[in-house]
Scaffold this motif. Sequence first.
Motif, PDB file in Angstrom:
ATOM      1  N   SER A 149       0.808  -1.217   0.000  1.00  0.00           N
ATOM      2  CA  SER A 149       0.000   0.000   0.000  1.00  0.00           C
ATOM      3  C   SER A 149       0.844   1.272   0.000  1.00  0.00           C
ATOM      4  N   ARG A 161       1.856   3.431  -3.471  1.00  0.00           N
ATOM      5  CA  ARG A 161       1.057   4.494  -4.096  1.00  0.00           C
ATOM      6  C   ARG A 161       1.570   5.889  -3.745  1.00  0.00           C
ATOM      7  N   TYR A 181      -3.984  -1.102 -17.153  1.00  0.00           N
ATOM      8  CA  TYR A 181      -4.034  -0.687 -15.755  1.00  0.00           C
ATOM      9  C   TYR A 181      -4.957   0.511 -15.616  1.00  0.00           C
ATOM     10  N   LEU A 183      -6.042   3.099 -13.178  1.00  0.00           N
ATOM     11  CA  LEU A 183      -5.550   3.630 -11.916  1.00  0.00           C
ATOM     12  C   LEU A 183      -6.652   3.975 -10.914  1.00  0.00           C
ATOM     13  N   ASP A 217      -7.703   0.820  -9.516  1.00  0.00           N
ATOM     14  CA  ASP A 217      -6.560   0.030  -9.050  1.00  0.00           C
ATOM     15  C   ASP A 217      -6.648  -1.416  -9.556  1.00  0.00           C
ATOM     16  N   THR A 218      -7.041  -1.556 -10.821  1.00  0.00           N
ATOM     17  CA  THR A 218      -7.252  -2.863 -11.430  1.00  0.00           C
ATOM     18  C   THR A 218      -6.372  -3.021 -12.658  1.00  0.00           C
ATOM     19  N   ASN A 236      -7.178  -7.028  -8.907  1.00  0.00           N
ATOM     20  CA  ASN A 236      -7.459  -5.806  -8.179  1.00  0.00           C
ATOM     21  C   ASN A 236      -6.342  -5.617  -7.162  1.00  0.00           C
ATOM     22  N   MET A 237      -5.510  -4.611  -7.385  1.00  0.00           N
ATOM     23  CA  MET A 237      -4.320  -4.415  -6.560  1.00  0.00           C
ATOM     24  C   MET A 237      -4.649  -3.942  -5.147  1.00  0.00           C
ATOM     25  N   SER A 238      -5.797  -3.329  -4.930  1.00  0.00           N
ATOM     26  CA  SER A 238      -6.113  -2.864  -3.585  1.00  0.00           C
ATOM     27  C   SER A 238      -6.802  -3.927  -2.745  1.00  0.00           C
TER      28      SER A 238
END
Length: 177
Positions: free
Chosen positions: A25, A28, A110, A112, A115-116, A141-143
């Motif tokens: 996290s 970012r 991507y 932004l 966040d996918t 999903n990066m988050s």
Amino acid sequence: MSTLPVARLLLLAAALVPLAVVAKSSDRNQTLGVEAGASDCSVSNERLPCILSGGVTITQGTLQIDATRADLRRANGDFQRVILTGGPVRMKQQMDDGGWVDATAAQADYNLPNDTVVLTGNAVVNQPGRGRMEGQRIVYNMSTGQVQGGGEGQGRVRMQFEPRNRQPAQTPPAGTP
């Protein structure tokens, strides 16, 4: 065969997917660095894409992306979407738990704000020691850490799950048959 046991097995497999961890996290909040052999960007009109080519490397904290070409799209001064192509696109990032995830695909799209990352074309997401997913299309999903895979046409999703309590192989004592 009843569909109930199959459904339970699929739900269990989905619940145990080891790829569901969250990208680091703090990345970012790090500076985004970009290197490329060439660029074709407009500073006056943010609706025009910024095209980077000739070998593109993008870094932000522990995130590293290598691609042949990047198409960056902006809105209201912020990057909204990055479409990466290459032979293949390679991405690597550390997770909040200290592990690593790496991915390859023919293309990575991507988004932004969401966040996918949508990986297409021989996509592979790998977490050494945890598991691996392969398919023609993988959405990550990066988050949230959620990973969804799908095959196109006759393609299939392939997954490998590593046991959580994997014990190292024990070497028998010398002289034991």
